[in-house]
Write an enzyme that holds these catalytic residues in place. Sequence first.
Site, PDB file in Angstrom:
ATOM      1  CG  ASP A 210      -1.647   3.675   0.955  1.00 34.36           C
ATOM      2  OD1 ASP A 210      -2.671   3.623   1.645  1.00 34.36           O
ATOM      3  OD2 ASP A 210      -1.222   4.734   0.438  1.00 34.36           O
ATOM      4  CD  GLU A 274      -6.330   2.201   0.654  1.00 34.99           C
ATOM      5  OE1 GLU A 274      -6.997   2.896   1.438  1.00 34.99           O
ATOM      6  OE2 GLU A 274      -5.216   2.566   0.210  1.00 34.99           O
TER       7      GLU A 274
END
Length: 561
Positions: A210, A274
């Site tokens: 993330d 990401e």
Amino acid sequence: MVIPRAPWWRDAVMYQVYLRSFRDGNGDGVGDLRGARSGLSYLAALGVDGVWLSPCFPSPQYDHGYDVADYRAIDPLFGDLDEFDRLVDDAHRLGLKVLVDVVPNHCSAQHPWFQEALRSARGSAARNRFHFADGRGHNGELPPNNWRAMFGGPAWTRVREPDGRPGQWYLHLFTPHQPDLDWRNPEVGEHFDDVLRFWLDRGVDGFRIDVAVGLYKHPGLPDSPDPNADEAARDAVNPLAWNQPEVHGVWRRWRALCDSYAAVDGAERVLVGEVAVPTPADQALYLRPDELHQAFYFDLLHAPWDADAFALRIDAALRDIASTGAPVTWVLNNHDQQRSVTRYSRSLGLGDIPDLDRGAARARAAALMMLALPGSAYLYQGEELGLPEVTGLPRHVLTDPIVTATGDPQRGRDGCRVPLPWSGTQAPFGFSGAAGADTWLPQPDWFASYSVESRRRDGGSSWHLYREALQLRRSLAPLRDPELRWLAGPPETIVFTRGNGFLCAVNFSNSPVAAPAPGQPVLSSTPCDEGKLAANSAAWWLLDREPVRLGSGTAPGPARE
């Protein structure tokens, strides 16, 4: 020529399991690990190569698990470590890989480290794991700088010191419940080394990372030069808070750690980031041979339904990202974005009326095109069912912290997170074993026609299109060739070939066009008449001779062969 198979991750199709909405195994209305285990055989039948699990660590669930309180355990909401181990074992028996979601940029305000920091004095070792700073103004009443949170509002919150007086401020680039960790403190990096080893030792095949462009902030935390920095909610990326050069050292360290496991048993553990950066060339820097294996390429997800837009983005990815030797990692949907059926239901131009049938046709075409491109692809749960966005959810059921921060339900992400329909004609549509159970977000009545049961029964549904495309993708030798060649085609189309004898064409227009190849396609997103490619559709052909180079127009975007 026989083309050898590349390492599994280079052309893998992975399936994102947003855990709380995939399947409920204990009847409480929230998806969990037991429910996910029960759905693994379904995913194997669909034909994907593995699953990416959203965070299932202990968490207050303010941001649905992306606020982690303990990185080396399972939240009781989802099960326990034994259940997790059973899921990994079951997945591996079915030939599926398992990636877990790790959140290194920030943790939960309930994390023991942050609770210790709140109890400690300014300048303490506990506070040095985070970004604590004195405020500006006569009494420190103003934030330390002008940075804004991505979910809206200031990126700083002031604390009360142990003696009860207003004190320092801490940085949170998402919500106040998610304080950013300070990666300039070596203790933070050492902690995450241990986190990765913990899950690798449990058999996972890698990690989705993330906010992989985060972690490091500019030293001194100066004001952002972004002209939008003082707006209530900012979409621009703060250049002082993201994409700092030091972050690449983290990914080299993590890659070396993962490679040390592969050196023992020969099985590569994968890092997929990401990585939201301005250009494909910027993303390529994260994909150098000693850094991340993959990074999500979001440009197609954000592209309008337009041939030029898609062609230019595909060209840029293949030029800038693939040049590193890494595969492009394509995505059209995820848990943060409106579903593609609804996105594509609108056309370019003002005053267009949404048309979900048109959106569904375009979403099928985009999926078939994506699965024909060289590289890897990630699917979001329910995408294979053709699910549209759930709109019009009552305000009182919305749980997305973006809505809380901005007060704007239209910015929320709940509509793509509604629990999946599996079977039956009434809620909870087989999502929960308890008949009539309330799900954590309500399911609309029209979910009945989108259930797994309904879609599998309909031979012309999007589920069968995805399954057939995945089977062909795995079995056709030309689709193991990493090279793509553009061909000329009619206006509002893109046409390309892979390997020796495979051709894909996409018609972005609302009218049929001449087919770019003779005969019937081996697979099409919409049935095609002989010699035609239907409106808003894509098709695959297997050729026994050179493809026809159409003279009726040129393909959009960059120059084609």
